[in-house]
Scaffold this motif. Structure first.
Motif, PDB file in Angstrom:
ATOM      1  N   ARG A 133     -20.408 -35.287  20.391  1.00  0.00           N
ATOM      2  CA  ARG A 133     -21.034 -34.750  19.172  1.00  0.00           C
ATOM      3  C   ARG A 133     -20.254 -35.185  17.925  1.00  0.00           C
ATOM      4  O   ARG A 133     -20.853 -35.478  16.881  1.00  0.00           O
ATOM      5  N   LEU A 134     -18.930 -35.206  18.030  1.00  0.00           N
ATOM      6  CA  LEU A 134     -18.104 -35.675  16.919  1.00  0.00           C
ATOM      7  C   LEU A 134     -18.404 -37.134  16.611  1.00  0.00           C
ATOM      8  O   LEU A 134     -18.559 -37.531  15.449  1.00  0.00           O
ATOM      9  N   GLN A 135     -18.504 -37.950  17.647  1.00  0.00           N
ATOM     10  CA  GLN A 135     -18.805 -39.370  17.471  1.00  0.00           C
ATOM     11  C   GLN A 135     -20.167 -39.564  16.811  1.00  0.00           C
ATOM     12  O   GLN A 135     -20.317 -40.389  15.891  1.00  0.00           O
ATOM     13  N   ALA A 136     -21.158 -38.795  17.261  1.00  0.00           N
ATOM     14  CA  ALA A 136     -22.506 -38.933  16.705  1.00  0.00           C
ATOM     15  C   ALA A 136     -22.550 -38.507  15.246  1.00  0.00           C
ATOM     16  O   ALA A 136     -23.197 -39.153  14.414  1.00  0.00           O
ATOM     17  N   ASP A 137     -21.863 -37.411  14.915  1.00  0.00           N
ATOM     18  CA  ASP A 137     -21.861 -36.922  13.533  1.00  0.00           C
ATOM     19  C   ASP A 137     -21.117 -37.880  12.604  1.00  0.00           C
ATOM     20  O   ASP A 137     -21.532 -38.095  11.465  1.00  0.00           O
ATOM     21  N   LEU A 138     -20.032 -38.457  13.082  1.00  0.00           N
ATOM     22  CA  LEU A 138     -19.266 -39.392  12.264  1.00  0.00           C
ATOM     23  C   LEU A 138     -20.057 -40.667  11.993  1.00  0.00           C
ATOM     24  O   LEU A 138     -20.072 -41.180  10.872  1.00  0.00           O
ATOM     25  N   GLY A 139     -20.730 -41.177  13.030  1.00  0.00           N
ATOM     26  CA  GLY A 139     -21.488 -42.414  12.865  1.00  0.00           C
ATOM     27  C   GLY A 139     -20.601 -43.532  12.345  1.00  0.00           C
ATOM     28  O   GLY A 139     -19.516 -43.771  12.864  1.00  0.00           O
ATOM     29  N   ASN A 140     -21.048 -44.186  11.283  1.00  0.00           N
ATOM     30  CA  ASN A 140     -20.279 -45.282  10.679  1.00  0.00           C
ATOM     31  C   ASN A 140     -19.606 -44.867   9.374  1.00  0.00           C
ATOM     32  O   ASN A 140     -19.158 -45.727   8.615  1.00  0.00           O
ATOM     33  N   THR A 141     -19.549 -43.565   9.111  1.00  0.00           N
ATOM     34  CA  THR A 141     -18.972 -43.111   7.848  1.00  0.00           C
ATOM     35  C   THR A 141     -17.451 -43.206   7.860  1.00  0.00           C
ATOM     36  O   THR A 141     -16.821 -43.260   8.911  1.00  0.00           O
ATOM     37  N   ARG A 142     -16.868 -43.189   6.667  1.00  0.00           N
ATOM     38  CA  ARG A 142     -15.417 -43.272   6.514  1.00  0.00           C
ATOM     39  C   ARG A 142     -14.769 -41.916   6.250  1.00  0.00           C
ATOM     40  O   ARG A 142     -13.560 -41.783   6.386  1.00  0.00           O
ATOM     41  N   HIS A 143     -15.575 -40.946   5.835  1.00  0.00           N
ATOM     42  CA  HIS A 143     -15.043 -39.624   5.505  1.00  0.00           C
ATOM     43  C   HIS A 143     -15.860 -38.566   6.239  1.00  0.00           C
ATOM     44  O   HIS A 143     -17.093 -38.672   6.314  1.00  0.00           O
ATOM     45  N   MET A 144     -15.172 -37.556   6.751  1.00  0.00           N
ATOM     46  CA  MET A 144     -15.869 -36.465   7.414  1.00  0.00           C
ATOM     47  C   MET A 144     -15.262 -35.128   6.982  1.00  0.00           C
ATOM     48  O   MET A 144     -14.039 -34.989   6.893  1.00  0.00           O
ATOM     49  N   ILE A 145     -16.138 -34.177   6.719  1.00  0.00           N
ATOM     50  CA  ILE A 145     -15.708 -32.800   6.494  1.00  0.00           C
ATOM     51  C   ILE A 145     -16.019 -32.026   7.759  1.00  0.00           C
ATOM     52  O   ILE A 145     -17.181 -31.945   8.182  1.00  0.00           O
ATOM     53  N   LEU A 146     -14.968 -31.521   8.385  1.00  0.00           N
ATOM     54  CA  LEU A 146     -15.103 -30.710   9.593  1.00  0.00           C
ATOM     55  C   LEU A 146     -15.317 -29.276   9.146  1.00  0.00           C
ATOM     56  O   LEU A 146     -14.415 -28.646   8.578  1.00  0.00           O
ATOM     57  N   ARG A 147     -16.497 -28.754   9.340  1.00  0.00           N
ATOM     58  CA  ARG A 147     -16.870 -27.433   8.837  1.00  0.00           C
ATOM     59  C   ARG A 147     -15.867 -26.369   9.288  1.00  0.00           C
ATOM     60  O   ARG A 147     -15.504 -26.311  10.474  1.00  0.00           O
ATOM     61  N   ASN A 148     -15.444 -25.531   8.325  1.00  0.00           N
ATOM     62  CA  ASN A 148     -14.519 -24.413   8.601  1.00  0.00           C
ATOM     63  C   ASN A 148     -13.198 -24.879   9.208  1.00  0.00           C
ATOM     64  O   ASN A 148     -12.488 -24.103   9.824  1.00  0.00           O
ATOM     65  N   HIS A 149     -12.849 -26.142   8.986  1.00  0.00           N
ATOM     66  CA  HIS A 149     -11.710 -26.715   9.708  1.00  0.00           C
ATOM     67  C   HIS A 149     -10.836 -27.605   8.821  1.00  0.00           C
ATOM     68  O   HIS A 149      -9.633 -27.392   8.725  1.00  0.00           O
ATOM     69  N   GLY A 150     -11.426 -28.623   8.190  1.00  0.00           N
ATOM     70  CA  GLY A 150     -10.593 -29.503   7.392  1.00  0.00           C
ATOM     71  C   GLY A 150     -11.246 -30.833   7.090  1.00  0.00           C
ATOM     72  O   GLY A 150     -12.470 -30.959   7.106  1.00  0.00           O
ATOM     73  N   LEU A 151     -10.414 -31.842   6.855  1.00  0.00           N
ATOM     74  CA  LEU A 151     -10.877 -33.144   6.399  1.00  0.00           C
ATOM     75  C   LEU A 151     -10.446 -34.241   7.371  1.00  0.00           C
ATOM     76  O   LEU A 151      -9.410 -34.115   8.032  1.00  0.00           O
ATOM     77  N   LEU A 152     -11.205 -35.330   7.385  1.00  0.00           N
ATOM     78  CA  LEU A 152     -10.886 -36.459   8.249  1.00  0.00           C
ATOM     79  C   LEU A 152     -11.326 -37.745   7.559  1.00  0.00           C
ATOM     80  O   LEU A 152     -12.392 -37.794   6.947  1.00  0.00           O
ATOM     81  N   THR A 153     -10.486 -38.771   7.651  1.00  0.00           N
ATOM     82  CA  THR A 153     -10.878 -40.093   7.148  1.00  0.00           C
ATOM     83  C   THR A 153     -10.599 -41.146   8.208  1.00  0.00           C
ATOM     84  O   THR A 153      -9.697 -40.999   9.029  1.00  0.00           O
ATOM     85  N   VAL A 154     -11.396 -42.205   8.167  1.00  0.00           N
ATOM     86  CA  VAL A 154     -11.239 -43.350   9.071  1.00  0.00           C
ATOM     87  C   VAL A 154     -11.039 -44.588   8.203  1.00  0.00           C
ATOM     88  O   VAL A 154     -11.807 -44.815   7.267  1.00  0.00           O
ATOM     89  N   GLY A 155     -10.008 -45.369   8.506  1.00  0.00           N
ATOM     90  CA  GLY A 155      -9.740 -46.560   7.723  1.00  0.00           C
ATOM     91  C   GLY A 155      -9.509 -47.778   8.586  1.00  0.00           C
ATOM     92  O   GLY A 155      -9.030 -47.666   9.719  1.00  0.00           O
ATOM     93  N   ARG A 156      -9.837 -48.920   8.054  1.00  0.00           N
ATOM     94  CA  ARG A 156      -9.539 -50.182   8.735  1.00  0.00           C
ATOM     95  C   ARG A 156      -8.027 -50.341   8.870  1.00  0.00           C
ATOM     96  O   ARG A 156      -7.537 -50.885   9.860  1.00  0.00           O
ATOM     97  N   THR A 157      -7.303 -49.866   7.870  1.00  0.00           N
ATOM     98  CA  THR A 157      -5.845 -49.891   7.879  1.00  0.00           C
ATOM     99  C   THR A 157      -5.315 -48.499   7.573  1.00  0.00           C
ATOM    100  O   THR A 157      -6.070 -47.603   7.176  1.00  0.00           O
TER     101      THR A 157
END
Length: 270
Positions: free
Chosen positions: A174-198
């Motif tokens: 479910r996490l993988q599906a929600d993230l998709g190809n985006t670079r930034h994710m807000i985890l509801r009631n939890h925090g922040l997440l970013t994905v970077g090439r570097t």
């Protein structure tokens, strides 16, 4: 040169078993992996410097070049204690692929392995529990287009609903599906997440995401109606970013951040 068991370090301090075990890591890894370790350790120290850490409970990972293994923090160490040598190397199944006396955060394994498993572009994954980030994550409308910083984030932002502490392996899909190809994710009631090439990509996008959340909370606290940035302006952001960074992207700032760490907290390179 690695010290013999029980030998004092050059500074005169007696080395623990854990310190001795990681003392010769540089000799065991490639130059590319060592460079990644140095950048990742710097990223941990920068998070601590900006006050975005949460004791020992969040995590940043970086893929080992040329492999699907990734490096992550030793569970139980503060972020200002992370060094290039004591980062733990694991595979996608969570097995250590380089000897280490340290374990890793099981929730961290769930989140990071899920993303590294499906995102070949995920050179680095950064997850935080900042107060401003969690506050925005608890708001029904999420991040609002009310600041210049937010315009960078809204280009590539996703959300993932809270399912409890991330120990359930079934959540990974479910996490993988929600993230998709985006670079930034807000985890509801939890925090922040970013994905970077570097690592620099993940850090700088987190910097913008965190600042966007801080600005939003402060603006809402002012009590006045908020002014949204028009969609027509949001559409111009990609070209604007290229001009501002002169094509260098996040690499424009990262060397300056490393120089800052070398001045105030150089131990990350050990």
């Amino acid at each position: 040169m690695a010290l013999a068991s029980g030998e004092d370090s050059p500074g005169g301090f007696h080395m623990s078993a854990a310190e001795r075990a990681v003392a010769d890591v540089r000799a065991q890894v490639s130059a590319e992996e060592w460079a990644t370790r140095v950048d990742l350790a710097a990223c941990y120290r920068l998070i601590a410097h900006f006050g975005w850490d949460d004791l020992v409970f969040t995590h940043i990972s970086a893929r080992v070049p040329g492999t699907h293994d990734f490096l992550i923090n030793p569970y139980g160490l503060m972020f200002e204690e992370v060094t290039a040598s004591n980062l733990v190397r694991v595979d996608l199944a969570g097995n250590k692929t380089l000897p280490s006396p340290y374990e890793i955060n099981p929730a961290g394994y769930t989140i990071h392995s899920a993303i590294h498993e499906v995102r070949e572009d995920a050179g680095c994954v950064l997850h935080l529990h900042t107060m401003a980030g969690i506050a925005v994550s608890a708001q029904r409308k999420g991040l609002l287009p009310i600041s210049q910083q937010s315009t960078f984030i809204l280009l590539s932002l996703s959300y993932h609903d809270y399912e409890g502490i991330a120990l359930n392996q079934e959540e990974k899909g479910r996490l993988q599906a929600d993230l998709g190809n985006t670079r930034h994710m807000i985890l509801r009631n939890h925090g922040l997440l970013t994905v970077g090439r570097t690592i620099s990509d993940a850090f700088m996008t987190m910097y913008s995401l965190q600042r966007s959340c801080e600005i939003q909370i402060m603006a809402q606290a002012g009590g006045e109606p908020l002014l949204a940035i028009p969609e027509s302006v949001l559409a111009t952001v990609p070209e604007y970013v290229k001009q501002v960074t002169r094509g260098a992207g996040t690499g424009l700032v990262w060397p300056a951040l490393l120089r800052k760490m070398d001045r105030i907290d150089p131990g990350y390179r050990e």
